[in-house]
Design an enzyme around this catalytic site. Structure first.
Site, PDB file in Angstrom:
ATOM      1  N   ASP A 182      -4.184   4.340   4.684  1.00 10.24           N
ATOM      2  CA  ASP A 182      -4.506   2.900   4.665  1.00 10.24           C
ATOM      3  C   ASP A 182      -5.854   2.658   3.983  1.00 10.24           C
ATOM      4  O   ASP A 182      -6.723   3.541   3.966  1.00 10.24           O
ATOM      5  CB  ASP A 182      -4.532   2.388   6.119  1.00 10.24           C
ATOM      6  CG  ASP A 182      -4.444   0.864   6.186  1.00 10.24           C
ATOM      7  OD1 ASP A 182      -4.057   0.230   5.186  1.00 10.24           O
ATOM      8  OD2 ASP A 182      -4.779   0.315   7.251  1.00 10.24           O
ATOM      9  N   GLY A 183      -6.019   1.455   3.431  1.00 11.41           N
ATOM     10  CA  GLY A 183      -7.324   1.046   2.886  1.00 11.41           C
ATOM     11  C   GLY A 183      -7.384   0.928   1.372  1.00 11.41           C
ATOM     12  O   GLY A 183      -8.463   0.709   0.813  1.00 11.41           O
TER      13      GLY A 183
ATOM     14  N   GLY B   4      -6.256  -1.502  -0.482  1.00 11.34           N
ATOM     15  CA  GLY B   4      -6.633  -2.879  -0.834  1.00 11.34           C
ATOM     16  C   GLY B   4      -8.129  -3.102  -0.668  1.00 11.34           C
ATOM     17  O   GLY B   4      -8.797  -3.675  -1.548  1.00 11.34           O
TER      18      GLY B   4
ATOM     19  N   HIS C  51      -4.176   1.027  -5.137  1.00 10.46           N
ATOM     20  CA  HIS C  51      -2.999   1.892  -4.951  1.00 10.46           C
ATOM     21  C   HIS C  51      -3.001   3.023  -5.988  1.00 10.46           C
ATOM     22  O   HIS C  51      -2.655   4.157  -5.676  1.00 10.46           O
ATOM     23  CB  HIS C  51      -1.713   1.076  -5.072  1.00 10.46           C
ATOM     24  CG  HIS C  51      -1.571   0.028  -3.995  1.00 10.46           C
ATOM     25  ND1 HIS C  51      -1.803   0.290  -2.670  1.00 10.46           N
ATOM     26  CD2 HIS C  51      -1.239  -1.294  -4.059  1.00 10.46           C
ATOM     27  CE1 HIS C  51      -1.608  -0.807  -1.961  1.00 10.46           C
ATOM     28  NE2 HIS C  51      -1.271  -1.792  -2.778  1.00 10.46           N
TER      29      HIS C  51
ATOM     30  N   ASN D 251       6.083  -3.540   4.781  1.00 12.50           N
ATOM     31  CA  ASN D 251       5.423  -3.713   3.480  1.00 12.50           C
ATOM     32  C   ASN D 251       6.315  -4.440   2.454  1.00 12.50           C
ATOM     33  O   ASN D 251       5.814  -4.949   1.456  1.00 12.50           O
ATOM     34  CB  ASN D 251       4.962  -2.365   2.899  1.00 12.50           C
ATOM     35  CG  ASN D 251       3.785  -1.745   3.640  1.00 12.50           C
ATOM     36  OD1 ASN D 251       3.650  -0.526   3.692  1.00 12.50           O
ATOM     37  ND2 ASN D 251       2.902  -2.574   4.205  1.00 12.50           N
TER      38      ASN D 251
ATOM     39  N   ARG E 239       5.134  -7.936   1.408  1.00 10.81           N
ATOM     40  CA  ARG E 239       3.967  -8.186   0.529  1.00 10.81           C
ATOM     41  C   ARG E 239       4.419  -8.940  -0.736  1.00 10.81           C
ATOM     42  O   ARG E 239       5.611  -8.965  -1.037  1.00 10.81           O
ATOM     43  CB  ARG E 239       3.310  -6.853   0.159  1.00 10.81           C
ATOM     44  CG  ARG E 239       2.668  -6.208   1.374  1.00 10.81           C
ATOM     45  CD  ARG E 239       1.767  -5.076   0.991  1.00 10.81           C
ATOM     46  NE  ARG E 239       1.130  -4.535   2.193  1.00 10.81           N
ATOM     47  CZ  ARG E 239       0.127  -3.688   2.187  1.00 10.81           C
ATOM     48  NH1 ARG E 239      -0.368  -3.254   1.045  1.00 10.81           N
ATOM     49  NH2 ARG E 239      -0.383  -3.258   3.313  1.00 10.81           N
TER      50      ARG E 239
ATOM     51  N   ILE F 239      -0.812   1.928  15.295  1.00 11.73           N
ATOM     52  CA  ILE F 239       0.212   2.857  14.804  1.00 11.73           C
ATOM     53  C   ILE F 239       1.040   2.239  13.675  1.00 11.73           C
ATOM     54  O   ILE F 239       1.656   2.951  12.879  1.00 11.73           O
ATOM     55  CB  ILE F 239       1.127   3.285  15.995  1.00 11.73           C
ATOM     56  CG1 ILE F 239       0.331   4.059  17.057  1.00 11.73           C
ATOM     57  CG2 ILE F 239       2.321   4.092  15.549  1.00 11.73           C
ATOM     58  CD1 ILE F 239      -0.260   5.354  16.577  1.00 11.73           C
ATOM     59  N   SER F 240       1.086   0.900  13.613  1.00 11.62           N
ATOM     60  CA  SER F 240       1.824   0.187  12.556  1.00 11.62           C
ATOM     61  C   SER F 240       3.260   0.682  12.373  1.00 11.62           C
ATOM     62  O   SER F 240       3.697   0.987  11.264  1.00 11.62           O
ATOM     63  CB  SER F 240       1.052   0.270  11.225  1.00 11.62           C
ATOM     64  OG  SER F 240      -0.240  -0.261  11.364  1.00 11.62           O
TER      65      SER F 240
HETATM   66  C1  IPE Z   1       0.607   1.002   7.291  1.00 12.98           C
HETATM   67  O1  IPE Z   1      -0.419   0.307   6.658  1.00 12.98           O
HETATM   68  C2  IPE Z   1       1.664   1.367   6.306  1.00 12.98           C
HETATM   69  C3  IPE Z   1       1.281   2.358   5.301  1.00 12.98           C
HETATM   70  C4  IPE Z   1       0.162   2.992   5.242  1.00 12.98           C
HETATM   71  C5  IPE Z   1       2.284   2.641   4.315  1.00 12.98           C
HETATM   72  P1  IPE Z   1      -0.453  -1.280   6.668  1.00 12.98           P
HETATM   73  O2  IPE Z   1      -1.676  -1.674   5.953  1.00 12.98           O
HETATM   74  O3  IPE Z   1       0.828  -1.850   6.188  1.00 12.98           O
HETATM   75  O4  IPE Z   1      -0.595  -1.583   8.229  1.00 12.98           O
HETATM   76  P2  IPE Z   1      -1.115  -2.889   8.982  1.00 12.98           P
HETATM   77  O5  IPE Z   1      -0.370  -4.062   8.400  1.00 12.98           O
HETATM   78  O6  IPE Z   1      -2.577  -2.992   8.744  1.00 12.98           O
HETATM   79  O7  IPE Z   1      -0.796  -2.628  10.426  1.00 12.98           O
HETATM   80  C1  IPE Z   2      -2.229   1.215   2.243  1.00 11.38           C
HETATM   81  O1  IPE Z   2      -3.265   0.432   1.794  1.00 11.38           O
HETATM   82  C2  IPE Z   2      -1.128   1.310   1.227  1.00 11.38           C
HETATM   83  C3  IPE Z   2       0.119   0.653   1.664  1.00 11.38           C
HETATM   84  C4  IPE Z   2       0.322   0.055   2.795  1.00 11.38           C
HETATM   85  C5  IPE Z   2       1.212   0.685   0.721  1.00 11.38           C
HETATM   86  P1  IPE Z   2      -3.287  -1.148   2.012  1.00 11.38           P
HETATM   87  O2  IPE Z   2      -2.682  -1.786   0.820  1.00 11.38           O
HETATM   88  O3  IPE Z   2      -2.661  -1.518   3.297  1.00 11.38           O
HETATM   89  O4  IPE Z   2      -4.849  -1.412   2.057  1.00 11.38           O
HETATM   90  P2  IPE Z   2      -5.626  -2.494   2.925  1.00 11.38           P
HETATM   91  O5  IPE Z   2      -5.228  -2.316   4.358  1.00 11.38           O
HETATM   92  O6  IPE Z   2      -5.222  -3.839   2.399  1.00 11.38           O
HETATM   93  O7  IPE Z   2      -7.059  -2.179   2.688  1.00 11.38           O
HETATM   94 MG    MG Z   3      -3.459  -1.752   5.152  1.00  5.09          MG
END
Ligand code: IPE
Ligand code: IPE
Ligand code: MG
Length: 257
Positions: A18-19, A21, A35, A66, A69, A193-194
């Site tokens: 995660d992270g 974005g 990404h 996801n 999105r 845990i998402s």
């Molecule tokens: C969990 O991350 C899914 C993946 C890492 C693929 P998200 O960014 O989608 O989770 P939430 O929405 O913050 O719970």
């Molecule tokens: C995780 O990073 C990648 C996926 C869920 C595909 P994010 O896209 O969720 O990044 P943040 O949470 O917005 O920082």
């Molecule tokens: Mg995220």
């Protein structure tokens, strides 16, 4: 690294990557740039886990949620997946890595799905590390699907209610052939845990780091593993019971100590 190898390593590591974005936002870049940067972190962690002798690495790459999105971001993620698979096949064959997936992969666009299926087939005989990608994966959905199949097997007379136990139920999940993760790493600091591996994480050790996924490198992995090696996994028992068992184990296998 050497210090690590002397301790007990997890057989199965799962990572919520995660992270991406937030990594991009910090640099005033579009989310998709985050990404893209995340793909290098994937290559890096796969290589380091392989070198350490980890048996299974499960990466949460795309959740069933996801799909909600913006379509531009979803399409870019699917393109990145296809590019990653095409560019990594040679490396996976060279390094004896087998690719597997969990999730509703049939929901992926045709081109990404074709790449995925072909890399899974081409690496199927590799018996080194398993790289298991969670794609279009949601744990509640996985459990519902398992229940549907159990009910259908029951109605066909293939099992009775008393046949259902934890071991049997596990075999109806996407992860049927894998041991539960020993260690779950989540990057970017969220304490949730998402919808990931809800059943399988029952006794997994959890490790959350504030490092954003695109920045996750060998040092971060080693920190997570060092932390893991300090944990006492009790599975409901007392410390004294665990110590006694470890001591007995050492007496039986003095060389393993
Ligand atoms: C969990 O991350 C899914 C993946 C890492 C693929 P998200 O960014 O989608 O989770 P939430 O929405 O913050 O719970
Ligand atoms: C995780 O990073 C990648 C996926 C869920 C595909 P994010 O896209 O969720 O990044 P943040 O949470 O917005 O920082
Ligand atoms: Mg995220």
């Amino acid at each position: 690294m050497e210090k690590l190898l002397k301790g007990k390593l997890p057989r199965h590591i799962a990572i919520i990557m995660d992270g991406n974005g937030r990594w991009a936002k910090k640099r005033f870049l579009p989310r998709i740039a985050g990404h893209k940067a995340g793909v290098s972190a994937v290559r890096n962690v796969v290589e380091n886990c392989r070198r350490l002798g980890i048996e299974i690495l499960t990466l949460y790459a795309f959740s069933s949620e996801n799909w909600n999105r913006p379509s531009r971001e979803v399409n870019a993620l699917m393109d990145l997946l296809g590019d990653f698979l095409k560019s990594e096949l040679k490396e996976m064959l060279k390094n004896n890595i087998r690719l597997t997936t969990i999730g509703e992969i049939e929901r992926l666009p045709g081109s990404a799905l074709k790449c995925l299926q072909s890399v899974c087939e081409e690496t199927a005989d590799n018996d080194g590390m398993i790289l298991n990608l969670a794609l279009s994966y949601g744990s509640r959905n996985e459990i519902i699907k398992a229940v549907r199949r159990i009910v259908s097997d029951y109605s066909e007379g293939k099992l009775t209610p008393s046949d259902i136990n934890e071991e049997r139920f596990s075999r109806y999940l996407f992860t049927a052939n894998f041991p539960d993760p020993d260690l779950l790493i989540r990057t970017a600091g969220e304490l949730r845990i998402s919808n990931f591996l809800l059943w399988q994480l029952s006794y997994t050790e959890l490790y959350v780091t504030n490092t954003l996924w695109p920045d996750f490198r060998k040092d971060d992995l080693i920190k997570a593993l060092e932390d893991y090696q300090k944990r006492e996994r009790k599975f409901g028992r007392t410390s004294e019971q665990i110590e006694r068992e470890n001591w007995k184990g050492k007496m039986c296998n003095p060389k393993d100590g």
